[in-house]
Structure formats: C-alpha cells, structure tokens
Design an enzyme around this catalytic site. Sequence first.
Site, mmCIF file in Angstrom:
data_model
loop_
_atom_site.group_PDB
_atom_site.id
_atom_site.type_symbol
_atom_site.label_atom_id
_atom_site.label_comp_id
_atom_site.label_asym_id
_atom_site.label_seq_id
_atom_site.Cartn_x
_atom_site.Cartn_y
_atom_site.Cartn_z
ATOM 1 N N SER A 274 8.071 7.172 -8.756
ATOM 2 C CA SER A 274 7.598 6.468 -9.951
ATOM 3 C C SER A 274 7.900 4.984 -9.891
ATOM 4 O O SER A 274 7.494 4.249 -10.779
ATOM 5 C CB SER A 274 8.264 7.072 -11.182
ATOM 6 N N CYS A 275 8.629 4.526 -8.865
ATOM 7 C CA CYS A 275 9.072 3.127 -8.901
ATOM 8 C C CYS A 275 8.496 2.237 -7.805
ATOM 9 O O CYS A 275 7.857 1.232 -8.099
ATOM 10 C CB CYS A 275 10.592 3.070 -8.868
ATOM 11 N N PHE A 276 8.750 2.575 -6.532
ATOM 12 C CA PHE A 276 8.378 1.633 -5.463
ATOM 13 C C PHE A 276 6.900 1.240 -5.495
ATOM 14 O O PHE A 276 6.583 0.049 -5.519
ATOM 15 C CB PHE A 276 8.733 2.198 -4.082
ATOM 16 N N ASP A 279 6.216 -0.784 -8.673
ATOM 17 C CA ASP A 279 6.933 -2.061 -8.783
ATOM 18 C C ASP A 279 6.431 -3.083 -7.758
ATOM 19 O O ASP A 279 6.348 -4.275 -8.054
ATOM 20 C CB ASP A 279 8.452 -1.835 -8.634
#
Length: 464
Positions: A274-276, A279
């Site tokens: 859900s992040c890299f 982001d």
Amino acid sequence: MKTPRPSVSVVGLGYVGLCTAVTFAKKGFSTLGIDIDSARVEQVAKGRAPIHEPHLEPLLARAVGKGRLRVGTDPAAAAESDVIFVTVGTPSRPDGSIDTTYVRAAAREIGMALRNQEDYRVVVVKSTVVPGTTRSLVKPLLEETSGKKLGLELGLCMNPEFLKEGTAIEDALHPDKLVLGAMDPRAGRHLRQLYERFYRPRMPPVVQTTPETAEMIKYASNAFLATKISYINTIANIAQQVPRVDVEQVAQAIGLDPRIGPLFLKAGPGYGGSCFPKDVKALIAFARGLGYEPALLKAADEVNEQQADRVVELSERLCGSLKDKRVAVLGLAFKKDTDDIREAAALRVIRRLRNKGAHVAAYDPMAMPAARRVLGDGVDFADNPENALASADCAIIMTEWDQFREMPPEVYARTMRSPNIVDARRLYPPEALDGVNLAAIGLGERVRGRGAPAKRPAARAVTR
Ligand code: NAD
C-alpha cells in the site's frame, strides 16, 4: 504527583491506525479508535483483527477485553482525547498524486468535534501526505470547523509512520526513530511527552523538524527503499542473461560494503503493497507540480512496473508459449506474513499470464479472500499448494511464505505435469531444486561441469 497518562484517539482503523491504537492501549493509554467503516468497527469491537498481522489479534483482544481500547464510528467522541491521531488512507489519484479526500474529511470531522471542547488538544497527522499538506490543508480545515486558533487552544503536528506490514507491531513498539514536525512548540512538547510516556525508558532518537520536512522524510525514505529494490532488480535483469552469474551473491557481496548495506537488496518480482508504489508515484507527481522531472524516481517506478514482464519471460523461457498452459502461482500477498494484496506483484504477473492465454491456478496461505475479490473467476483458487501445482506446466513463486520455503522440492516434481519453476522471490537455493527446470530472477544459466558454481548455503534472504 504523577500526571495521568494522556488519552489518545486514532481516526482511521486501517493498518496503521489499528496497530497504533493497539500499541497505545498495550502501553496503558486509554485509547479510542474511530472508523467510518461500521463493519470494521464491529469486528474490532469484538477483539477480532480485520487484517492479518503477527501479534495484532491477541493484543487487540486483550486491549478490548481490558477496556483500554474502545472503538466507534462517531468522530465527535475524539474530542475527549488529549491527542488525536489521523491515520486515514491517502490513495493515489489516476495521475499518481495523492487523494486527500479522507484527510480532508477527517480534519473537518475532528475540527467539528473540538468546537465545544475547552481543553487543549493536539491533532497529529500520521497519514503520509506530501510536503505542505499539514500546514496548507489540515490547519485551515481544523481552524475553520473548530472555530479555534492553532497554537492557543489547539495544536497540530505531522508525525509520519514508518511501520512495515508483517512486523507492524514490533515496529510500532521499537521504531528506529520518531519524526516530529510540530506546527508550534507547545504541540511539539505535548507529542514528545506522549511518546516519552510510551517508550520510557527506551525513547527512540527523535528528529524534530518542520511539518514540511517531516512530510518529506517519509517520502524520501520510501522512495529510497523502492529505488534500492529497482536497482537490484535492474542488476538481476542483466545478471540472468549471463551464464554463471547469480544476483544473490552479487547482493551479498555489495551489501558488505557499509556504504551500501545488506537490506533491501533482494531481487524479486518488484515491490508492491500500500505504500511504495503509491508514495513513489505521489512524489513524482509532487515534483512535477514544482516543475521538476524526477528522472531517478520515474525509472524506479518504471523498472518496477516492468518487472512483472521479466517474471513472465522467465516462464516463457521454460515453457515456450504460455497459451493454454496451466501456470501455478504460489503466493498472492505483496509479501509474507500479511494478507495485503494492494499493488502486489502477483496481481501484475497474473494479469500478464492471462493476457498470454495461460490458465492460472493460485494459492496463498492468507490472501485468497482478498485476491478472489480482485481477480474474480478468471483464476482457479486452490486449497493448498499441491492442488495449485497439480498438472501445472509451470509454477511461479511470487511470495516468500515460509510454507513454500519449507515445502519439500520433490512436491514439484511429483505433482506438476512438467516441473518448470520460476523462483521470482529467490526463495530456494538453486542447488535445492535439482531435478526440476529452474529459472530464477537474477540467476544466469547454470552451466554443468567445470566452472559451475560451488554449492553454497542459502544466502540469507533479507526482505522488506
Ligand atoms: P487503510 O486504507 O488500511 O486504512 C484507512 C482507514 O481509514 C480505513 O479503515 C477507512 O475506513 C478509514 N477512514 C477513512 N476516512 C475516515 C474518516 N473520515 N474517519 C475515520 N476513518 C476513516 O490505510 P493504511 O494502510 O492504514 O494507511 C494509512 C496512512 O498511513 C496512509 O497515508 C499510508 O500511506 C500511511 N502508511 C501506511 C503504512 C502501511 O504499511 N500500510 C505504513 C506507513 C504509513
């Protein structure tokens, strides 16, 4: 006289919010969790975790059982807490920039909740937001809806979260740092004191900074790690074209250089979660908005998107055309010890396999319900690895679950139509898979006889 522990509210009970709430409750803070998803709240209220995360469920059950963690859907209840964390999602828009809809809604709801609150409260943005968001978006919304002036009756901080799925509880209890970006000194003091009560006597190093720098630190951290992965995947993609070269040994050796370090040098099918991906894309979009084209970040993102093609190419190297072939995909979660499939590399690979006309059978110990919702009927979901492998022409290892690592290699030869294995995670030492046709990310063709690499113990897998 000992001052009472501050009370805490956490708005948004997703991965970050739930782990934050549970760890505050574990440390004895009276904690209130709030989410707009009533089904999720109902489940959490029963002490049952809506996500799979090691140690989460027992801690949650205990926190709820002891009454230290209460949950609800009414944001007005947050007003009773001294410190209110905002942990709502910040998903990607189609152009990669962050969608601040949830942050805006949460800021408004918290502001309204605080309208009639006379005591000083601190709102802490933990969600990942691009530089300037806390000051130019959250602050005016809070002030407008609460009718209060920031700094006097209300404090605001940016405090990015660095926990990793799979080790989230451990990370929340023992972070390597705290980044505190306070809008004003009083809010900063309050948040610091809260953490001193939490971590005493093991307060992690604190970086005190502006909210904008705190926001930037989070993106710089994730973009660096993502770039490191795309870097080693680039080396892997070159290495696998060259006989007798193995990226695992390359990574092991270069990782011994303290300037490089051993972590995040694990070649694989590309980063997910859900992040890299989100982001990196958000930072690219943010930089573009400033008139700067971040070539390095764009390359990291592109290498990652294309890594799924490299995995499929390895299957074709072993099987030829994939049309009407049965391909077993072992692992759907974006990494082990989580049921999170957001942006998982397995999904990218499965879509490509299906475009090539392959029949896909998949198995994951945790992520099947989530994957079923996303992939639908186009994939056969098996009850166990053997059933996924049955009569398969190729198996692709997509998640580094211990269950697959511990599976005796003969299972492949016994169950598959032809034992072609693509080890996209470098889960197995190549020597362990004698008797099967192996292609692995970053592994040049193994040449038998003189010059073949010596047997070696499995390189220690350093994963996210
Ligand atoms: P998530 O999508 O899992 O959870 C967000 C939760 O917020 C959902 O349960 C949703 O229902 C709830 N929500 C949305 N609007 C709300 C509102 N107005 N009031 C109350 N609840 C509301 O998100 P996540 O993965 O926990 O991430 C949250 C933030 O933390 C994101 O900005 C993310 O980038 C960042 N982050 C995530 C991780 C991670 O590993 N997941 C790590 C560090 C930082």
